[in-house]
Write a protein that holds these residues in place. Sequence first.
Motif, PDB file in Angstrom:
ATOM      1  N   GLN A 137      -6.999  -4.241   6.756  1.00 28.97           N
ATOM      2  CA  GLN A 137      -7.276  -2.899   7.260  1.00 28.97           C
ATOM      3  C   GLN A 137      -7.965  -2.070   6.175  1.00 28.97           C
ATOM      4  N   PRO A 138      -9.181  -2.457   5.794  1.00 28.78           N
ATOM      5  CA  PRO A 138      -9.874  -1.739   4.723  1.00 28.78           C
ATOM      6  C   PRO A 138     -10.145  -0.274   5.057  1.00 28.78           C
ATOM      7  N   GLU A 139     -10.274   0.047   6.334  1.00 29.49           N
ATOM      8  CA  GLU A 139     -10.501   1.445   6.708  1.00 29.49           C
ATOM      9  C   GLU A 139      -9.260   2.279   6.398  1.00 29.49           C
ATOM     10  N   ALA A 140      -8.079   1.704   6.535  1.00 25.66           N
ATOM     11  CA  ALA A 140      -6.850   2.420   6.195  1.00 25.66           C
ATOM     12  C   ALA A 140      -6.742   2.597   4.684  1.00 25.66           C
ATOM     13  N   VAL A 141      -7.077   1.564   3.935  1.00 25.21           N
ATOM     14  CA  VAL A 141      -7.067   1.668   2.465  1.00 25.21           C
ATOM     15  C   VAL A 141      -7.987   2.800   2.030  1.00 25.21           C
ATOM     16  N   ALA A 142      -9.189   2.845   2.586  1.00 28.17           N
ATOM     17  CA  ALA A 142     -10.153   3.896   2.224  1.00 28.17           C
ATOM     18  C   ALA A 142      -9.605   5.287   2.559  1.00 28.17           C
ATOM     19  N   PRO A 151      -2.589   3.631  -5.163  1.00 28.36           N
ATOM     20  CA  PRO A 151      -2.263   2.261  -4.752  1.00 28.36           C
ATOM     21  C   PRO A 151      -1.214   1.652  -5.674  1.00 28.36           C
ATOM     22  N   LEU A 152      -0.311   0.889  -5.104  1.00 22.06           N
ATOM     23  CA  LEU A 152       0.727   0.206  -5.873  1.00 22.06           C
ATOM     24  C   LEU A 152       0.377  -1.277  -6.003  1.00 22.06           C
ATOM     25  N   PHE A 153      -0.912  -1.562  -5.989  1.00 22.62           N
ATOM     26  CA  PHE A 153      -1.445  -2.916  -6.094  1.00 22.62           C
ATOM     27  C   PHE A 153      -2.805  -2.809  -6.777  1.00 22.62           C
ATOM     28  N   ASP A 154      -3.323  -3.918  -7.208  1.00 19.04           N
ATOM     29  CA  ASP A 154      -4.624  -3.965  -7.875  1.00 19.04           C
ATOM     30  C   ASP A 154      -5.719  -3.902  -6.815  1.00 19.04           C
ATOM     31  N   LEU A 155      -6.475  -2.813  -6.809  1.00 21.36           N
ATOM     32  CA  LEU A 155      -7.545  -2.663  -5.828  1.00 21.36           C
ATOM     33  C   LEU A 155      -8.580  -3.773  -5.923  1.00 21.36           C
ATOM     34  N   ASP A 156      -8.744  -4.338  -7.109  1.00 14.15           N
ATOM     35  CA  ASP A 156      -9.730  -5.397  -7.307  1.00 14.15           C
ATOM     36  C   ASP A 156      -9.144  -6.795  -7.119  1.00 14.15           C
ATOM     37  N   GLY A 157      -7.856  -6.860  -6.822  1.00 16.79           N
ATOM     38  CA  GLY A 157      -7.202  -8.154  -6.638  1.00 16.79           C
ATOM     39  C   GLY A 157      -7.420  -8.706  -5.237  1.00 16.79           C
ATOM     40  N   ASP A 158      -6.769  -9.811  -4.964  1.00 15.38           N
ATOM     41  CA  ASP A 158      -6.841 -10.467  -3.660  1.00 15.38           C
ATOM     42  C   ASP A 158      -5.834  -9.804  -2.727  1.00 15.38           C
ATOM     43  N   TRP A 159      -6.302  -8.956  -1.838  1.00 14.68           N
ATOM     44  CA  TRP A 159      -5.427  -8.220  -0.941  1.00 14.68           C
ATOM     45  C   TRP A 159      -4.628  -9.153  -0.035  1.00 14.68           C
ATOM     46  N   TYR A 164       1.154  -6.878   2.015  1.00 13.01           N
ATOM     47  CA  TYR A 164       1.436  -5.481   2.319  1.00 13.01           C
ATOM     48  C   TYR A 164       0.973  -4.632   1.149  1.00 13.01           C
ATOM     49  N   LEU A 165      -0.002  -3.767   1.411  1.00 15.43           N
ATOM     50  CA  LEU A 165      -0.604  -2.941   0.371  1.00 15.43           C
ATOM     51  C   LEU A 165       0.119  -1.594   0.321  1.00 15.43           C
ATOM     52  N   GLY A 166       0.855  -1.370  -0.758  1.00 15.49           N
ATOM     53  CA  GLY A 166       1.663  -0.155  -0.870  1.00 15.49           C
ATOM     54  C   GLY A 166       0.915   0.994  -1.513  1.00 15.49           C
ATOM     55  N   PHE A 167       1.286   2.207  -1.086  1.00 22.91           N
ATOM     56  CA  PHE A 167       0.722   3.449  -1.620  1.00 22.91           C
ATOM     57  C   PHE A 167       1.844   4.440  -1.825  1.00 22.91           C
ATOM     58  N   ARG A 168       1.577   5.426  -2.691  1.00 23.66           N
ATOM     59  CA  ARG A 168       2.558   6.459  -2.992  1.00 23.66           C
ATOM     60  C   ARG A 168       1.820   7.766  -3.250  1.00 23.66           C
ATOM     61  N   LYS A 169       2.436   8.865  -2.853  1.00 26.87           N
ATOM     62  CA  LYS A 169       1.877  10.189  -3.119  1.00 26.87           C
ATOM     63  C   LYS A 169       3.016  11.174  -3.330  1.00 26.87           C
ATOM     64  N   GLU A 170       2.857  11.979  -4.348  1.00 27.43           N
ATOM     65  CA  GLU A 170       3.807  13.066  -4.597  1.00 27.43           C
ATOM     66  C   GLU A 170       3.290  14.307  -3.873  1.00 27.43           C
ATOM     67  N   LEU A 171       4.158  14.946  -3.118  1.00 24.76           N
ATOM     68  CA  LEU A 171       3.751  16.146  -2.387  1.00 24.76           C
ATOM     69  C   LEU A 171       3.894  17.384  -3.247  1.00 24.76           C
TER      70      LEU A 171
END
Length: 171
Positions: A137-142, A151-159, A164-171
């Motif tokens: 789901q590259p559109e979701a990543v973007a 991102p909690l993973f290497d963007l340049d790695g093998d997705w 499961y590609l994890g993300f985090r954001k502080e509000l």
Amino acid sequence: MQPIPQPPTPLADRATVVVTRPDDPLAAPLVEELSREYDERYGLNDGIPSSAELSRYPAERFTEEEGGTFLLLVDDGRPVAGGAFMREDDTTVEIKRVWTHSGFRRQGLARRVMAELEREAARRGIRTVVLTTGARQPEAVALYLALGYSPLFDLDGDWEQVSYLGFRKEL
């Protein structure tokens, strides 16, 4: 002198927010399409359709009573986008099920869903938002990168290897 015609209000701005549950019949068209797309993109996992993920959590997890929320953006009585979060702990929620109906994509609806979810989380005193998306789901990543999620993973790695590609954001 004739009045200057005004451009129509963008769908993302005019859609109404409806807070409901994932088992609400109003949500059914979105959930059904999301289910089909999961199965098309990811196929079977150990013989189980990928769409089984959508029934992994009971609908109650996405209610305010349990620290969650489920919302739809509705236009002319039909759902055009939606998303949810469920509580992980007192200061963290996990966003789930962000989805735009295929007939209404690229109009800012997912951004609006995310903004509404973040606003509701902040209103409840939540400080951290986490989420995962799939490797296909590259559109979701973007989208999540554009919205300031780390991102909690290497963007340049093998997705695919990460899955499961994890993300985090502080509000």
